[in-house]
Design a protein around this motif. Structure first.
Motif, PDB file in Angstrom:
ATOM      1  N   MET A   1     -11.321  -1.536 -28.636  1.00  0.00           N
ATOM      2  CA  MET A   1     -12.138  -1.191 -27.502  1.00  0.00           C
ATOM      3  C   MET A   1     -11.518  -0.099 -26.858  1.00  0.00           C
ATOM      4  O   MET A   1     -10.454   0.150 -26.337  1.00  0.00           O
ATOM      5  CB  MET A   1     -12.161  -2.512 -26.616  1.00  0.00           C
ATOM      6  N   GLN A   2     -12.292   0.851 -26.630  1.00  0.00           N
ATOM      7  CA  GLN A   2     -12.000   1.962 -26.005  1.00  0.00           C
ATOM      8  C   GLN A   2     -12.817   2.427 -24.676  1.00  0.00           C
ATOM      9  O   GLN A   2     -14.128   2.201 -24.509  1.00  0.00           O
ATOM     10  CB  GLN A   2     -12.270   3.311 -26.614  1.00  0.00           C
ATOM     11  N   THR A  38      -7.037   1.323 -23.520  1.00  0.00           N
ATOM     12  CA  THR A  38      -7.124   0.523 -24.766  1.00  0.00           C
ATOM     13  C   THR A  38      -6.779  -1.069 -24.543  1.00  0.00           C
ATOM     14  O   THR A  38      -5.929  -1.282 -25.000  1.00  0.00           O
ATOM     15  CB  THR A  38      -6.612   1.285 -25.995  1.00  0.00           C
ATOM     16  N   PRO A  40      -6.590  -5.169 -24.354  1.00  0.00           N
ATOM     17  CA  PRO A  40      -6.545  -6.406 -25.541  1.00  0.00           C
ATOM     18  C   PRO A  40      -7.953  -6.793 -25.249  1.00  0.00           C
ATOM     19  O   PRO A  40      -8.777  -6.621 -23.932  1.00  0.00           O
ATOM     20  CB  PRO A  40      -5.570  -7.307 -25.069  1.00  0.00           C
ATOM     21  N   THR A  41      -8.479  -7.362 -26.558  1.00  0.00           N
ATOM     22  CA  THR A  41      -9.745  -7.875 -26.494  1.00  0.00           C
ATOM     23  C   THR A  41     -10.119  -9.133 -25.625  1.00  0.00           C
ATOM     24  O   THR A  41     -11.304  -9.417 -25.329  1.00  0.00           O
ATOM     25  CB  THR A  41     -10.164  -8.426 -28.086  1.00  0.00           C
ATOM     26  N   SER A  42      -9.070  -9.628 -25.121  1.00  0.00           N
ATOM     27  CA  SER A  42      -9.106 -10.982 -24.208  1.00  0.00           C
ATOM     28  C   SER A  42      -9.790 -10.271 -22.872  1.00  0.00           C
ATOM     29  O   SER A  42     -10.284 -11.313 -22.144  1.00  0.00           O
ATOM     30  CB  SER A  42      -7.769 -11.564 -23.905  1.00  0.00           C
ATOM     31  N   GLN A  43      -9.672  -8.914 -22.654  1.00  0.00           N
ATOM     32  CA  GLN A  43     -10.337  -8.427 -21.278  1.00  0.00           C
ATOM     33  C   GLN A  43     -11.794  -8.000 -21.574  1.00  0.00           C
ATOM     34  O   GLN A  43     -12.285  -7.656 -20.586  1.00  0.00           O
ATOM     35  CB  GLN A  43      -9.422  -7.202 -20.847  1.00  0.00           C
ATOM     36  N   ARG A  44     -12.330  -8.145 -22.620  1.00  0.00           N
ATOM     37  CA  ARG A  44     -13.589  -7.645 -22.927  1.00  0.00           C
ATOM     38  C   ARG A  44     -14.633  -8.030 -22.065  1.00  0.00           C
ATOM     39  O   ARG A  44     -15.231  -7.142 -21.586  1.00  0.00           O
ATOM     40  CB  ARG A  44     -14.073  -8.012 -24.472  1.00  0.00           C
ATOM     41  N   THR A  45     -14.634  -9.363 -21.779  1.00  0.00           N
ATOM     42  CA  THR A  45     -15.752  -9.829 -20.810  1.00  0.00           C
ATOM     43  C   THR A  45     -15.875  -9.119 -19.331  1.00  0.00           C
ATOM     44  O   THR A  45     -16.672  -8.667 -19.035  1.00  0.00           O
ATOM     45  CB  THR A  45     -15.769 -11.245 -20.749  1.00  0.00           C
ATOM     46  N   VAL A  61     -17.864   1.718 -22.359  1.00  0.00           N
ATOM     47  CA  VAL A  61     -17.089   1.235 -23.235  1.00  0.00           C
ATOM     48  C   VAL A  61     -17.432   1.343 -24.699  1.00  0.00           C
ATOM     49  O   VAL A  61     -18.827   1.182 -25.062  1.00  0.00           O
ATOM     50  CB  VAL A  61     -17.399  -0.429 -22.756  1.00  0.00           C
ATOM     51  N   ALA A  63     -16.565   0.861 -28.951  1.00  0.00           N
ATOM     52  CA  ALA A  63     -15.828  -0.031 -29.667  1.00  0.00           C
ATOM     53  C   ALA A  63     -14.355   0.136 -30.159  1.00  0.00           C
ATOM     54  O   ALA A  63     -13.967   1.122 -29.952  1.00  0.00           O
ATOM     55  CB  ALA A  63     -16.659   0.044 -31.234  1.00  0.00           C
TER      56      ALA A  63
END
Length: 63
Positions: A1-2, A38, A40-45, A61, A63
Motif C-alpha cells: 500500500m502506498q 508504506t 503495514p497492511t494491518s493499517q489498511r482499514t 491510497v 496498491a
C-alpha cells in the motif's frame, strides 16, 4: 500500500489523525504530516477511513 498526501489541499481538519494516528500527524499549523508512506497492511482499514473522511481529498491510497 502506498500513501500520498497533497499538503496544498490539506485544510487541517485532523480526521486523518483521528482515524490513523500511527500513519498521520499534523504540524504546528494543522497541515497533515505523513508518518509512514508504506504502512503495514494491518493499517489498511484505518488508512482507507482516513482518506474517506478527509474533507479536502488530500489523501490518496494506492496498491
Amino acid at each position: 500500500m502506498q500513501i500520498t498526501v497533497d499538503i496544498e489541499k490539506c485544510c487541517g481538519a485532523g480526521q486523518c489523525v483521528l482515524a490513523a494516528p500511527d500513519v498521520f500527524d499534523q504540524d504546528d499549523t494543522g497541515v497533515v504530516v505523513l508518518l509512514d508512506p508504506t504502512p503495514p497492511t494491518s493499517q489498511r482499514t484505518a488508512i482507507l477511513e482516513a482518506a474517506t473522511l478527509c474533507p479536502a481529498g488530500a489523501i490518496k491510497v494506492g496498491a
